[in-house]
Design a protein around this motif. Sequence first.
Motif, PDB file in Angstrom:
ATOM      1  N   THR A 169       0.829  -1.219   0.000  1.00 39.85           N
ATOM      2  CA  THR A 169       0.000   0.000   0.000  1.00 39.85           C
ATOM      3  C   THR A 169       0.855   1.257   0.000  1.00 39.85           C
ATOM      4  O   THR A 169       0.352   2.352  -0.171  1.00 39.85           O
ATOM      5  CB  THR A 169      -0.915   0.033   1.244  1.00 39.85           C
ATOM      6  OG1 THR A 169      -0.066  -0.052   2.411  1.00 39.85           O
ATOM      7  CG2 THR A 169      -1.886  -1.135   1.255  1.00 39.85           C
ATOM      8  N   HIS A 170       2.139   1.085   0.256  1.00 46.60           N
ATOM      9  CA  HIS A 170       3.077   2.204   0.234  1.00 46.60           C
ATOM     10  C   HIS A 170       4.491   1.644   0.015  1.00 46.60           C
ATOM     11  O   HIS A 170       4.679   0.415  -0.005  1.00 46.60           O
ATOM     12  CB  HIS A 170       2.991   3.062   1.518  1.00 46.60           C
ATOM     13  CG  HIS A 170       3.093   2.297   2.807  1.00 46.60           C
ATOM     14  ND1 HIS A 170       3.142   2.904   4.033  1.00 46.60           N
ATOM     15  CD2 HIS A 170       3.167   0.960   3.076  1.00 46.60           C
ATOM     16  CE1 HIS A 170       3.234   1.989   4.983  1.00 46.60           C
ATOM     17  NE2 HIS A 170       3.258   0.806   4.428  1.00 46.60           N
ATOM     18  N   THR A 171       5.467   2.539  -0.187  1.00 46.13           N
ATOM     19  CA  THR A 171       6.838   2.063  -0.427  1.00 46.13           C
ATOM     20  C   THR A 171       7.610   1.896   0.886  1.00 46.13           C
ATOM     21  O   THR A 171       8.776   1.485   0.882  1.00 46.13           O
ATOM     22  CB  THR A 171       7.592   3.035  -1.367  1.00 46.13           C
ATOM     23  OG1 THR A 171       7.268   4.374  -1.017  1.00 46.13           O
ATOM     24  CG2 THR A 171       7.233   2.782  -2.818  1.00 46.13           C
ATOM     25  N   TYR A 197      -0.531   0.142  -4.290  1.00 48.44           N
ATOM     26  CA  TYR A 197      -1.940  -0.188  -4.597  1.00 48.44           C
ATOM     27  C   TYR A 197      -2.813   0.029  -3.351  1.00 48.44           C
ATOM     28  O   TYR A 197      -2.414  -0.350  -2.251  1.00 48.44           O
ATOM     29  CB  TYR A 197      -2.053  -1.652  -5.020  1.00 48.44           C
ATOM     30  CG  TYR A 197      -1.126  -2.012  -6.172  1.00 48.44           C
ATOM     31  CD1 TYR A 197      -1.600  -2.027  -7.469  1.00 48.44           C
ATOM     32  CD2 TYR A 197       0.218  -2.309  -5.942  1.00 48.44           C
ATOM     33  CE1 TYR A 197      -0.758  -2.338  -8.531  1.00 48.44           C
ATOM     34  CE2 TYR A 197       1.063  -2.623  -6.986  1.00 48.44           C
ATOM     35  CZ  TYR A 197       0.573  -2.639  -8.281  1.00 48.44           C
ATOM     36  OH  TYR A 197       1.416  -2.942  -9.318  1.00 48.44           O
ATOM     37  N   ARG A 198      -3.983   0.647  -3.576  1.00 49.72           N
ATOM     38  CA  ARG A 198      -4.923   0.803  -2.446  1.00 49.72           C
ATOM     39  C   ARG A 198      -6.344   0.655  -2.940  1.00 49.72           C
ATOM     40  O   ARG A 198      -6.638   1.040  -4.078  1.00 49.72           O
ATOM     41  CB  ARG A 198      -4.775   2.209  -1.824  1.00 49.72           C
ATOM     42  CG  ARG A 198      -3.509   2.344  -1.037  1.00 49.72           C
ATOM     43  CD  ARG A 198      -3.444   3.664  -0.296  1.00 49.72           C
ATOM     44  NE  ARG A 198      -2.065   3.907   0.093  1.00 49.72           N
ATOM     45  CZ  ARG A 198      -1.640   4.980   0.729  1.00 49.72           C
ATOM     46  NH1 ARG A 198      -2.487   5.934   1.068  1.00 49.72           N
ATOM     47  NH2 ARG A 198      -0.378   5.114   1.039  1.00 49.72           N
ATOM     48  N   ARG A 199      -7.211   0.159  -2.045  1.00 45.87           N
ATOM     49  CA  ARG A 199      -8.619   0.026  -2.431  1.00 45.87           C
ATOM     50  C   ARG A 199      -9.309   1.369  -2.321  1.00 45.87           C
ATOM     51  O   ARG A 199     -10.308   1.518  -1.615  1.00 45.87           O
ATOM     52  CB  ARG A 199      -9.295  -1.018  -1.546  1.00 45.87           C
ATOM     53  CG  ARG A 199      -9.047  -2.446  -2.040  1.00 45.87           C
ATOM     54  CD  ARG A 199      -9.406  -3.431  -0.974  1.00 45.87           C
ATOM     55  NE  ARG A 199     -10.687  -3.111  -0.351  1.00 45.87           N
ATOM     56  CZ  ARG A 199     -11.733  -3.904  -0.326  1.00 45.87           C
ATOM     57  NH1 ARG A 199     -11.675  -5.077  -0.909  1.00 45.87           N
ATOM     58  NH2 ARG A 199     -12.824  -3.556   0.296  1.00 45.87           N
ATOM     59  N   ASP A 200      -8.764   2.382  -3.012  1.00 44.19           N
ATOM     60  CA  ASP A 200      -9.377   3.714  -3.054  1.00 44.19           C
ATOM     61  C   ASP A 200     -10.278   3.779  -4.273  1.00 44.19           C
ATOM     62  O   ASP A 200      -9.980   3.159  -5.296  1.00 44.19           O
ATOM     63  CB  ASP A 200      -8.293   4.800  -3.203  1.00 44.19           C
ATOM     64  CG  ASP A 200      -7.604   5.107  -1.873  1.00 44.19           C
ATOM     65  OD1 ASP A 200      -8.180   4.755  -0.827  1.00 44.19           O
ATOM     66  OD2 ASP A 200      -6.503   5.687  -1.902  1.00 44.19           O
ATOM     67  N   SER A 201     -11.381   4.537  -4.191  1.00 47.27           N
ATOM     68  CA  SER A 201     -12.210   4.740  -5.381  1.00 47.27           C
ATOM     69  C   SER A 201     -11.526   5.766  -6.262  1.00 47.27           C
ATOM     70  O   SER A 201     -11.072   6.807  -5.774  1.00 47.27           O
ATOM     71  CB  SER A 201     -13.596   5.267  -4.985  1.00 47.27           C
ATOM     72  OG  SER A 201     -14.188   4.354  -4.111  1.00 47.27           O
TER      73      SER A 201
END
Length: 344
Positions: A169-171, A197-201
């Motif tokens: 979700t981050h580096t 990657y994130r489950r953001d809309s």
Amino acid sequence: MEEQLKQLQEEAVKKAAAAQDLKELNDIRVAYLGKKGPVTEVLKGMGKLSAEERPKMGALVNVVREAITTAIETKQSSLEAEAIQKQLAEESVDVTLPGRPVKLGGHHPLTRVTEEIEDLFIGMGYTIAEGPEVEQDYYNFEALNLPKGHPARDMQDTFYITPELLLRTHTSPVQVRTMLKHAGKGPVKIICPGKVYRRDSDDATHSHQFNQIEGLVVGENIRMSDLKGTLDAFAKRMFGEDREIRLRPSFFPFTEPSVEVDVSCMCGGKGCSICKGTGWIEVLGAGMVHPNVLEMAGFDSTVYSGFAFGMGQERIAMLKYGIDDIRHFYTNDMRFLKQFSVHE
Ligand code: FA5
């Protein structure tokens, strides 16, 4: 018979000299020298001659055959040479013609921004570190002071593959991996660029896949003022010498204290639509590495300290080039991309 042979020779030599192409010449060869040709016929009739006449006639036939063969071969050489000349003329290249322009591509704006940021930090002595995009829960969360069930995990809604495996979700997990490689010994001075990657809309400022660059410095006597000086140099180089930064208190479980870093807006503080009238634009999160994170990575937190920061290249590029929607980066519209091509 002698007369007949001389006539044949004259006729064949004339025809060979007048032949237009190799096929016609071959027909002449077959007609005069072939098995059914007149010269062979004469040879066949030699048996009927007297023993006296035979050698004389034999010699004459040879002379005639030789003469016709020579005429045919001479013509053949000249026809072949002509054919080569013709082919060369047809295939010749006019080197004075102007060349056809080759269409050159350009670097994607995100690649340009990433490389610019990398160059800037490499110039300050940082090296580049990389890590996997499919990451273990341990490196992405637990080793960053986010144990299972920690409410701050919700800040980064996650794509899980299995309960222990996820899309990072981050580096920040690259920080942990690098510190572990250093086996508890400093200094560490790295930046880690990569996809996250994130489950953001998806909307104008959010994407479910985007890019981050992480920075980490660990050593003895690393202070908050080092972080501030580094980020100030970054902001000035990235956005212009007249830009300022400001730090606002924030929260990240892996840094203490934690800050959000704003850069002064290009409107010079008057307030505009980009800064929504505030004069400041938020660009990244940062802080001093939490002692728990140092300890979990094998560093003695009573000896070592460090700072870390993380930024999203899409947001940086949007600010730098005045792009109003993050989705432009991913739709491959040539009208958008061409604006960043240095070759146009
Ligand atoms: C983090 O990801 C921290 N790991 C950053 C950090 C590193 C803090 C080291 C302290 C020390 P945050 O969730 O705020 O923080 O994301 C960092 C940046 O990623 C944001 O400033 C923003 O530019 C970008 N970002 C976050 N979510 C999205 C998204 N959905 N789409 C595009 N960019 C995003």
